[in-house]
Scaffold this active site. Structure first.
Site, short mmCIF file in Angstrom:
data_model
loop_
_atom_site.label_atom_id
_atom_site.label_comp_id
_atom_site.label_asym_id
_atom_site.label_seq_id
_atom_site.Cartn_x
_atom_site.Cartn_y
_atom_site.Cartn_z
N LEU A 1 -31.20 -41.74 -29.35
CA LEU A 1 -30.21 -42.81 -29.56
C LEU A 1 -28.80 -42.42 -29.15
O LEU A 1 -27.94 -43.29 -28.99
CB LEU A 1 -30.23 -43.23 -31.03
N TYR B 1 -19.71 -36.56 -40.12
CA TYR B 1 -20.71 -37.45 -40.74
C TYR B 1 -20.01 -38.45 -41.65
O TYR B 1 -20.29 -39.66 -41.61
CB TYR B 1 -21.71 -36.60 -41.52
N THR C 1 -16.92 -39.44 -41.52
CA THR C 1 -16.16 -40.36 -40.67
C THR C 1 -17.06 -41.45 -40.11
O THR C 1 -16.71 -42.64 -40.12
CB THR C 1 -15.51 -39.57 -39.50
N ALA C 2 -18.24 -41.03 -39.64
CA ALA C 2 -19.18 -42.01 -39.07
C ALA C 2 -19.64 -43.00 -40.14
O ALA C 2 -19.70 -44.21 -39.90
CB ALA C 2 -20.39 -41.27 -38.48
N1 LIG Z 1 -31.39 -38.69 -47.67
C1 LIG Z 1 -30.25 -38.93 -48.28
O1 LIG Z 1 -29.95 -38.36 -49.33
C2 LIG Z 1 -29.26 -39.91 -47.72
C3 LIG Z 1 -28.07 -40.15 -48.44
C4 LIG Z 1 -27.15 -41.04 -47.95
C5 LIG Z 1 -27.39 -41.71 -46.77
N2 LIG Z 1 -28.54 -41.49 -46.08
C6 LIG Z 1 -28.73 -42.21 -44.83
O2 LIG Z 1 -29.98 -42.87 -44.82
C7 LIG Z 1 -30.54 -42.83 -43.50
C8 LIG Z 1 -31.89 -42.14 -43.52
O3 LIG Z 1 -31.74 -40.87 -44.13
P1 LIG Z 1 -32.88 -39.76 -44.06
O4 LIG Z 1 -32.53 -38.76 -45.11
O5 LIG Z 1 -34.24 -40.36 -44.03
O6 LIG Z 1 -32.52 -39.12 -42.63
P2 LIG Z 1 -33.37 -38.11 -41.76
O7 LIG Z 1 -32.41 -37.21 -41.12
O8 LIG Z 1 -34.46 -37.47 -42.56
O9 LIG Z 1 -34.07 -39.09 -40.78
C9 LIG Z 1 -33.43 -39.79 -39.81
C10 LIG Z 1 -34.42 -40.15 -38.71
O10 LIG Z 1 -33.65 -40.35 -37.54
C11 LIG Z 1 -34.25 -39.65 -36.47
N3 LIG Z 1 -33.22 -39.29 -35.50
C12 LIG Z 1 -32.23 -38.36 -35.66
N4 LIG Z 1 -31.50 -38.28 -34.55
C13 LIG Z 1 -32.03 -39.15 -33.66
C14 LIG Z 1 -31.71 -39.50 -32.32
N5 LIG Z 1 -30.70 -38.92 -31.65
N6 LIG Z 1 -32.46 -40.44 -31.70
C15 LIG Z 1 -33.49 -41.03 -32.35
N7 LIG Z 1 -33.84 -40.74 -33.62
C16 LIG Z 1 -33.13 -39.81 -34.26
C17 LIG Z 1 -34.90 -38.43 -37.11
O11 LIG Z 1 -35.90 -37.86 -36.28
C18 LIG Z 1 -35.44 -39.02 -38.40
O12 LIG Z 1 -36.74 -39.55 -38.23
C19 LIG Z 1 -29.51 -42.10 -42.64
O13 LIG Z 1 -28.66 -43.05 -42.03
C20 LIG Z 1 -28.74 -41.28 -43.64
O14 LIG Z 1 -27.44 -40.97 -43.19
C21 LIG Z 1 -29.48 -40.61 -46.53
#
Ligand SMILES: NC(=O)c1ccc[n+]([C@@H]2O[C@H](COP(=O)([O-])OP(=O)(O)OC[C@H]3O[C@@H](n4cnc5c(N)ncnc54)[C@H](O)[C@@H]3O)[C@@H](O)[C@H]2O)c1
Length: 256
Positions: free
Chosen positions: A72, A163, A165-166
């Site tokens: 992405l 992160y 900031t994003a």
């Molecule tokens: N887990 C938490 O505690 C938490 C807390 C706050 C916010 N979030 C947000 O929730 C969402 C999901 O979190 P998560 O913990 O499941 O994240 P994760 O990092 O486990 O999973 C994210 C998914 O995105 C995919 N990905 C990463 N980079 C990519 C790229 N360049 N192209 C395509 N795919 C890509 C990964 O392979 C993975 O399957 C995210 O936006 C995260 O920021 C999670």
């Protein structure tokens, strides 16, 4: 309540695209939308896990679940993947911008490449996948975009400058897109998870002590898991939230 028990009837047959839908929270969302009878595609770079998930869900769901491998952070690849998803599904009604990378960064050593690399995954695709999805949603007379932010940007976490900031930027972007797309009946909202204990989080960052400390800060005294994001996401994707746009929902067990 189990995610499987939730049913939003209007989601059956809808075209749903989930970024990062192969593992973690995204995988829980992919499974939950499949259980609604929606037509699903998801974009990911985690090839092995994603192929396995697509195969497993395709065997048990009403419609085949499509995994599209794309990075992405490459705008051309991201937009091509959105178009491929719309073609595979025959329609696109819902876009869930969930993919992210919460790499830790040290103030003293973070480079321009580190900074750009973080925003290239955590912020930029949220705009460009939306841009590519909008024409297909207009064809359906409307749609729903759900963007994943995080409460992390409000917790003064010093090791997450890019992160944070994003994730703050995603809220601004959500409101801008909502303003632009409201006349097309395309709703744009965001979800801010708290500490969600996934396999990756446990492997990389979390310890028993840090999980216990976070539960202590929550009103709800239990560990939050990926499935806790299912209900709020289905709600924002479905017509149950038909009059909601430019909003966000915090799912953190009561930290903030
Ligand atoms: N887990 C938490 O505690 C938490 C807390 C706050 C916010 N979030 C947000 O929730 C969402 C999901 O979190 P998560 O913990 O499941 O994240 P994760 O990092 O486990 O999973 C994210 C998914 O995105 C995919 N990905 C990463 N980079 C990519 C790229 N360049 N192209 C395509 N795919 C890509 C990964 O392979 C993975 O399957 C995210 O936006 C995260 O920021 C999670």
């Amino acid at each position: 309540m189990s995610a499987v028990l939730l049913h939003f009837h209007d989601l059956a047959g809808r075209g749903v695209l989930i970024t990062g839908g192969g593992t973690g929270i995204g995988a829980a969302l992919t499974s939950a939308f499949a259980a609604q009878g929606a037509r699903i595609a998801f974009i990911d770079i985690a090839v092995e896990e994603s192929r396995a998930l697509a195969k497993e869900l395709s065997a048990t769901s009403e419609h085949p679940v499509h995994f599209i491998e794309a990075d992405l952070s490459d705008v051309f690849a991201a937009q091509a993947a959105v178009k491929e998803a719309a073609a595979l599904l025959g329609r696109l009604d819902v876009l869930i911008n969930n993919a992210a990378r919460d790499d830790r960064q040290d103030l003293e050593t973070v480079s321009e490449a580190d900074w750009d690399g973080s925003l290239a995954v955590n912020l930029k695709p949220v705009f460009f996948t939306s841009q590519a999805a909008v024409p297909f949603m207009r064809e359906q007379g409307g749609g729903a975009i759900v963007n994943f932010s995080s409460i992390a940007f409000m917790l003064n976490m010093g090791e997450l400058p890019a992160y944070a900031t994003a994730k703050a930027g995603i809220l601004g972007l959500t409101k801008s897109l909502a303003g632009r797309l409201g006349p097309d009946n395309i709703r744009v909202n965001a979800i801010l998870p708290g500490m969600i204990v996934t396999e990756r989080q446990k492997r990389l960052w979390l310890t028993d002590a840090s999980i216990a400390a976070m539960i202590e800060r929550q009103c709800l005294k239990r560990m939050l898991v990926a499935e806790d994001l299912v209900g709020p996401t289905l709600f924002l994707a479905s017509s149950a939230s038909a009059a909601m746009t430019a909003q966000w929902i915090i799912v953190d067990g009561g930290i903030l």
